[in-house]
Design a protein around this motif. Structure first.
Motif, short mmCIF file in Angstrom:
data_model
loop_
_atom_site.label_atom_id
_atom_site.label_comp_id
_atom_site.label_asym_id
_atom_site.label_seq_id
_atom_site.Cartn_x
_atom_site.Cartn_y
_atom_site.Cartn_z
N SER A 135 10.66 13.92 9.64
CA SER A 135 10.97 13.33 10.94
C SER A 135 12.07 12.29 10.79
O SER A 135 13.07 12.30 11.52
CB SER A 135 9.71 12.70 11.54
OG SER A 135 10.03 11.97 12.71
N ASP A 136 11.90 11.39 9.83
CA ASP A 136 12.88 10.32 9.64
C ASP A 136 14.25 10.90 9.27
O ASP A 136 15.29 10.45 9.77
CB ASP A 136 12.39 9.37 8.55
CG ASP A 136 13.14 8.05 8.58
OD1 ASP A 136 13.18 7.41 9.65
OD2 ASP A 136 13.71 7.66 7.54
N ALA A 137 14.26 11.92 8.40
CA ALA A 137 15.53 12.53 8.00
C ALA A 137 16.23 13.19 9.19
O ALA A 137 17.46 13.11 9.31
CB ALA A 137 15.28 13.56 6.90
N LEU A 138 15.47 13.81 10.05
CA LEU A 138 16.06 14.45 11.24
C LEU A 138 16.69 13.41 12.16
O LEU A 138 17.78 13.61 12.69
CB LEU A 138 15.00 15.27 11.98
CG LEU A 138 14.60 16.58 11.28
CD1 LEU A 138 13.27 17.09 11.83
CD2 LEU A 138 15.70 17.63 11.45
N PHE A 139 15.98 12.31 12.37
CA PHE A 139 16.54 11.26 13.21
C PHE A 139 17.81 10.66 12.60
O PHE A 139 18.79 10.40 13.31
CB PHE A 139 15.52 10.15 13.47
CG PHE A 139 14.53 10.50 14.54
CD1 PHE A 139 14.94 10.71 15.84
CD2 PHE A 139 13.18 10.64 14.26
CE1 PHE A 139 14.04 11.04 16.84
CE2 PHE A 139 12.26 10.96 15.24
CZ PHE A 139 12.69 11.16 16.53
N ALA A 159 8.38 8.49 17.98
CA ALA A 159 7.95 9.03 16.68
C ALA A 159 7.27 7.95 15.86
O ALA A 159 6.21 8.17 15.26
CB ALA A 159 9.15 9.61 15.94
N TYR A 160 7.87 6.78 15.81
CA TYR A 160 7.25 5.67 15.08
C TYR A 160 5.90 5.29 15.70
O TYR A 160 4.93 4.99 15.00
CB TYR A 160 8.18 4.46 15.07
CG TYR A 160 9.28 4.52 14.03
CD1 TYR A 160 9.02 4.94 12.73
CD2 TYR A 160 10.58 4.12 14.34
CE1 TYR A 160 10.03 4.97 11.77
CE2 TYR A 160 11.60 4.16 13.39
CZ TYR A 160 11.31 4.59 12.10
OH TYR A 160 12.30 4.63 11.15
N TYR A 161 5.84 5.30 17.03
CA TYR A 161 4.59 4.96 17.71
C TYR A 161 3.46 5.89 17.26
O TYR A 161 2.36 5.43 16.92
CB TYR A 161 4.77 5.06 19.23
CG TYR A 161 3.48 4.94 19.99
CD1 TYR A 161 2.98 3.70 20.36
CD2 TYR A 161 2.73 6.07 20.31
CE1 TYR A 161 1.78 3.59 21.04
CE2 TYR A 161 1.53 5.97 20.99
CZ TYR A 161 1.06 4.74 21.35
OH TYR A 161 -0.14 4.63 22.02
N TRP A 162 3.72 7.20 17.28
CA TRP A 162 2.65 8.16 16.98
C TRP A 162 2.16 8.04 15.55
O TRP A 162 1.04 8.46 15.24
CB TRP A 162 3.11 9.59 17.28
CG TRP A 162 3.20 9.83 18.76
CD1 TRP A 162 4.34 10.02 19.50
CD2 TRP A 162 2.12 9.87 19.68
NE1 TRP A 162 4.02 10.17 20.83
CE2 TRP A 162 2.66 10.09 20.96
CE3 TRP A 162 0.74 9.75 19.55
CZ2 TRP A 162 1.87 10.18 22.12
CZ3 TRP A 162 -0.06 9.84 20.69
CH2 TRP A 162 0.52 10.05 21.95
N ASN A 163 2.95 7.45 14.68
CA ASN A 163 2.51 7.27 13.30
C ASN A 163 2.17 5.81 12.97
O ASN A 163 2.12 5.43 11.80
CB ASN A 163 3.54 7.86 12.34
CG ASN A 163 3.46 9.38 12.31
OD1 ASN A 163 2.48 9.94 11.85
ND2 ASN A 163 4.47 10.06 12.84
N GLY A 164 1.97 5.02 14.01
CA GLY A 164 1.44 3.67 13.83
C GLY A 164 2.44 2.64 13.34
O GLY A 164 2.04 1.56 12.91
N GLN A 165 3.73 2.95 13.43
CA GLN A 165 4.76 2.02 12.96
C GLN A 165 5.33 1.27 14.18
O GLN A 165 6.45 1.51 14.61
CB GLN A 165 5.86 2.80 12.24
CG GLN A 165 5.35 3.54 10.99
CD GLN A 165 6.37 4.52 10.44
OE1 GLN A 165 6.30 5.71 10.70
NE2 GLN A 165 7.34 4.02 9.68
N TYR A 166 4.55 0.35 14.69
CA TYR A 166 4.86 -0.24 15.99
C TYR A 166 6.07 -1.18 15.94
O TYR A 166 6.87 -1.21 16.88
CB TYR A 166 3.63 -0.95 16.55
CG TYR A 166 2.44 -0.02 16.62
CD1 TYR A 166 2.52 1.20 17.28
CD2 TYR A 166 1.23 -0.35 15.97
CE1 TYR A 166 1.43 2.07 17.33
CE2 TYR A 166 0.15 0.52 16.01
CZ TYR A 166 0.26 1.72 16.69
OH TYR A 166 -0.80 2.58 16.71
N ALA A 167 6.22 -1.94 14.87
CA ALA A 167 7.40 -2.82 14.77
C ALA A 167 8.67 -1.98 14.71
O ALA A 167 9.69 -2.32 15.33
CB ALA A 167 7.29 -3.72 13.53
#
Length: 201
Positions: A135-139, A159-167
């Motif tokens: 996901s990160d590589a695609l972005f 994408a970050y939200y769904w994986n708990g990376q809120y900051a």
């Protein structure tokens, strides 16, 4: 792709051949017919008529299985059915066909990969980590070819939200705003419920 069923049975093949012949005559070529049906498929998709959208994408696939937008169409339908990892398989096929990069395809694929990582059943820990990395590589690839696109940064935030990376999600919201985006109010409320919005520098 018609559920992957064998289409070599005489009755099925005859029906397919007739459809191809009629569409080629009507649209001038198989490629033209595929493009027209992809457009119709997306219109049905946007009207939330997923069954009709799938039918049109199937017909477009039959006419031209090398059209990347057929697979992004399948991915969109599967996404809305919460079949995120199946949707990601379709996005990988679409990307292998080198679709136009300016249509947000990397952002869409990155978001779907994140949803697969977060909600895909049966993924092992390493498989989940690999999907997050994908996901990160695609972005990052999307940012390289379409810099300063609010759509990409808003998708990255989700994408970050769904994986708990809120900051990290808030950081992408900030980038989207800098690029002129407003963001989705419902999503921003969901994010605020997980982490208060950081003060702007």
């Amino acid at each position: 792709m018609y559920g992957g069923l064998d289409r070599s049975a005489p009755a099925v093949k005859a029906a397919d051949d007739k459809l191809i012949a009629d569409a080629t005559h009507a649209f001038g070529s198989r490629a033209n017919a595929a493009r027209a049906w992809v457009e119709q498929g997306y219109r049905f998709y946007q009207a939330n008529q997923l069954g009709m959208a799938t039918r049109r994408f199937n017909q477009a696939w039959l006419m031209n299985p090398d059209n990347a937008e057929v697979y992004t169409g399948f991915a969109a339908v599967l996404h809305d059915q919460n079949r995120f990892c199946d949707a990601m398989k379709m996005m990988e096929t679409a990307l292998s066909l080198k679709p136009p990069s300016f249509q947000g395809v990397y952002a869409d694929a990155g978001r779907i990969a994140a949803r697969c990582a977060a909600q895909g059943r049966g993924l092992s820990g390493p498989e989940r980590a690999a999907m997050i990395a994908r996901s990160d590589a695609l972005f990052r690839n999307g940012e390289r070819v379409e810099p300063d696109k609010a759509y990409l940064y808003n998708a990255w935030a989700s994408a970050y939200y769904w994986n708990g990376q809120y900051a990290d999600a808030w950081a992408m919201v900030s980038k989207a705003r800098q690029a002129g985006g407003r963001g989705n109010a419902k999503f921003l409320d969901m994010l605020r419920a997980k982490m208060p919005e950081p003060p702007q520098p």
